[in-house]
Design a protein around this motif. Structure first.
Motif, PDB file in Angstrom:
ATOM      1  N   CYS A 229       0.859  -1.189   0.000  1.00  0.00           N
ATOM      2  CA  CYS A 229       0.000   0.000   0.000  1.00  0.00           C
ATOM      3  C   CYS A 229       0.894   1.237   0.000  1.00  0.00           C
ATOM      4  CB  CYS A 229      -0.889  -0.019   1.241  1.00  0.00           C
ATOM      5  SG  CYS A 229      -2.052   1.366   1.336  1.00  0.00           S
ATOM      6  N   GLY A 241      -4.865   2.382  -3.088  1.00  0.00           N
ATOM      7  CA  GLY A 241      -5.427   1.043  -3.057  1.00  0.00           C
ATOM      8  C   GLY A 241      -4.336   0.058  -2.662  1.00  0.00           C
ATOM      9  N   VAL A 242      -4.643  -1.227  -2.739  1.00  0.00           N
ATOM     10  CA  VAL A 242      -3.688  -2.261  -2.349  1.00  0.00           C
ATOM     11  C   VAL A 242      -3.250  -3.033  -3.589  1.00  0.00           C
ATOM     12  CG1 VAL A 242      -3.314  -4.322  -0.935  1.00  0.00           C
ATOM     13  CG2 VAL A 242      -4.757  -2.455  -0.071  1.00  0.00           C
ATOM     14  N   ASP A 268      -4.987  -3.922  -8.481  1.00  0.00           N
ATOM     15  CA  ASP A 268      -6.325  -4.043  -7.878  1.00  0.00           C
ATOM     16  C   ASP A 268      -6.701  -5.520  -7.759  1.00  0.00           C
ATOM     17  OD1 ASP A 268      -8.718  -3.283  -6.772  1.00  0.00           O
ATOM     18  OD2 ASP A 268      -9.721  -3.015  -8.714  1.00  0.00           O
ATOM     19  N   GLU A 273     -12.991  -7.113   1.217  1.00  0.00           N
ATOM     20  CA  GLU A 273     -12.975  -5.652   1.338  1.00  0.00           C
ATOM     21  C   GLU A 273     -12.527  -5.193   2.726  1.00  0.00           C
ATOM     22  OE1 GLU A 273     -12.698  -2.554  -0.849  1.00  0.00           O
ATOM     23  OE2 GLU A 273     -13.419  -4.444  -1.682  1.00  0.00           O
ATOM     24  N   ARG A 276      -8.791  -5.239   2.789  1.00  0.00           N
ATOM     25  CA  ARG A 276      -8.244  -4.124   2.006  1.00  0.00           C
ATOM     26  C   ARG A 276      -8.251  -2.838   2.844  1.00  0.00           C
ATOM     27  NH1 ARG A 276      -8.394  -4.396  -3.567  1.00  0.00           N
ATOM     28  NH2 ARG A 276     -10.267  -5.694  -3.459  1.00  0.00           N
ATOM     29  N   ARG A 280      -5.056  -0.506   4.380  1.00  0.00           N
ATOM     30  CA  ARG A 280      -4.941   0.927   4.141  1.00  0.00           C
ATOM     31  C   ARG A 280      -4.852   1.698   5.470  1.00  0.00           C
ATOM     32  NH1 ARG A 280      -8.987   3.393   1.915  1.00  0.00           N
ATOM     33  NH2 ARG A 280      -7.796   4.857   0.636  1.00  0.00           N
TER      34      ARG A 280
END
Length: 349
Positions: A229, A241-242, A268, A273, A276, A280
């Motif tokens: 990230c 994003g990751v 992506d 989710e 993710r 972040r």
């Protein structure tokens, strides 16, 4: 509006010298030449500072033969560098900002950041403490322990302890199961890193790591996807994003990262989710805990049991295959805009 003077500093004495030159080439092409007079400063592997004539010299390596030496002045009332010709005549060049593109030892570890601070010149990226702590994997782990963020179990080892190798091995074996990863604490992200599946391999890996650093980190092996990230900002920090690394080799070492075309990066990848978002959030927390500024890339493992922090890179690669600029491009920030944002953040600080 008159142009400002910006120095790009690249090369350096670390094992990531060539990667620094590749990153610098990309960054130089993204700097707005209408806004900045760009001074290209290369540092040879021997530590000699010279001026590169132009981008071509950076790309073909001929900058290393430059006859123009550069000396950065530590005098904060001057704020600039001296351009030294062969006859030792010095021309002073004022600098408004510095963009260091130095990975690894003497570039990402706070050494050169301290010089910039002393010189009183704004610079892109993390300051002295964040750079030093982020470069030192052991101290990063100590800081992350205070955040309650999950990371690999680890055993610190010091070079002088290897005189009693059997005691070190016993300590590692009592804390961790094979296979383990053995890493120099401050040698950059990939150099001197080995995986040890048994006692003999552990001993060899410890000796190799000790060639790169006095401090060594022995970590449990985490089975999981390697994800990254990007963070951007000073006090108002944004996370990208990751992205995911698909390494062509058993693990993502220096050669797999830069020289194996089978290694791939996804900006992506599919993942739950909630994981993710956790990545972040944790990336920002870790960056802020280290007192980060400007930019960093924070690396994690995505395992069956959740997210595990791996490491932080306070001056991540900016090559054509580097994840940091790719992640921001995926968020709608092209490289030129990203480079300008980083310069703006240097002035803001």
């Amino acid at each position: 509006m008159s142009k400002q003077n910006l120095a790009v500093i690249f090369g350096g004495q670390s094992s990531e010298h060539e990667i620094s030159c590749m990153s610098a080439s990309n960054i130089i092409q993204c700097i707005d030449a209408q806004r900045y007079n760009i001074v290209l400063v290369g540092i040879t592997k021997e530590g000699h500072w010279v001026e590169a004539a132009d981008l071509n010299a950076v790309q073909d390596g001929s900058w290393r033969q430059s006859k123009t030496s550069i000396v950065l002045s530590p005098d904060a009332t001057r704020k600039g560098l001296y351009r030294m010709s062969e006859d030792e005549k010095a021309q002073f060049v004022h600098l408004d900002v510095i963009f260091p593109v130095l990975h690894g030892l003497y570039g990402e570890d706070g050494t050169v950041q301290g010089l910039f601070k002393l010189a009183g010149i704004p610079f892109v990226g993390c300051g002295l403490f964040a750079s030093a702590a982020g470069m030192d994997k052991l101290y990063t782990k100590i800081i992350v322990d205070t955040l309650g963020i999950r990371q690999a179990k680890y055993v610190p080892v010091y070079k002088e302890e290897l005189l009693k190798m059997d005691e070190v091995v016993a300590r590692v074996e009592s804390a961790l199961e094979y296979p383990v990863f053995v890493k120099p604490s401050r040698a950059g992200s990939s150099k001197g890193v080995n995986k040890a599946a048994n006692r003999e391999q552990l001993k060899n890996a410890l000796v190799e790591a000790a060639d790169n650093d006095r401090k060594i980190l022995v970590e449990e092996t985490i089975i999981g996807r390697e994800v990254e990230c990007a963070v951007l900002g000073n006090l108002d920090v944004k996370a990208s994003g990751v992205g995911e690394i698909l390494s062509a080799d058993e693990f993502y070492d220096f050669d797999a990262k830069y020289y194996n075309s089978e290694s791939k990066t996804l900006v992506d990848p599919p993942m739950p989710e909630n994981m993710r978002e956790q990545i972040r959030e944790d990336a920002v927390k870790i960056f802020m805990a280290l007192d980060g500024r400007g930019l960093s890339r924070v690396d994690f493992f995505l395992t069956e049991s959740g997210v595990v922090f791996n490491e932080i890179n306070t001056l991540p690669g900016f090559t054509a295959i580097s994840m940091y600029p790719m992640l921001w491009e995926a968020q709608g920030i092209p490289k030129k805009e990203l480079v300008q944002k980083l310069i703006d953040l240097a002035f803001e600080r």
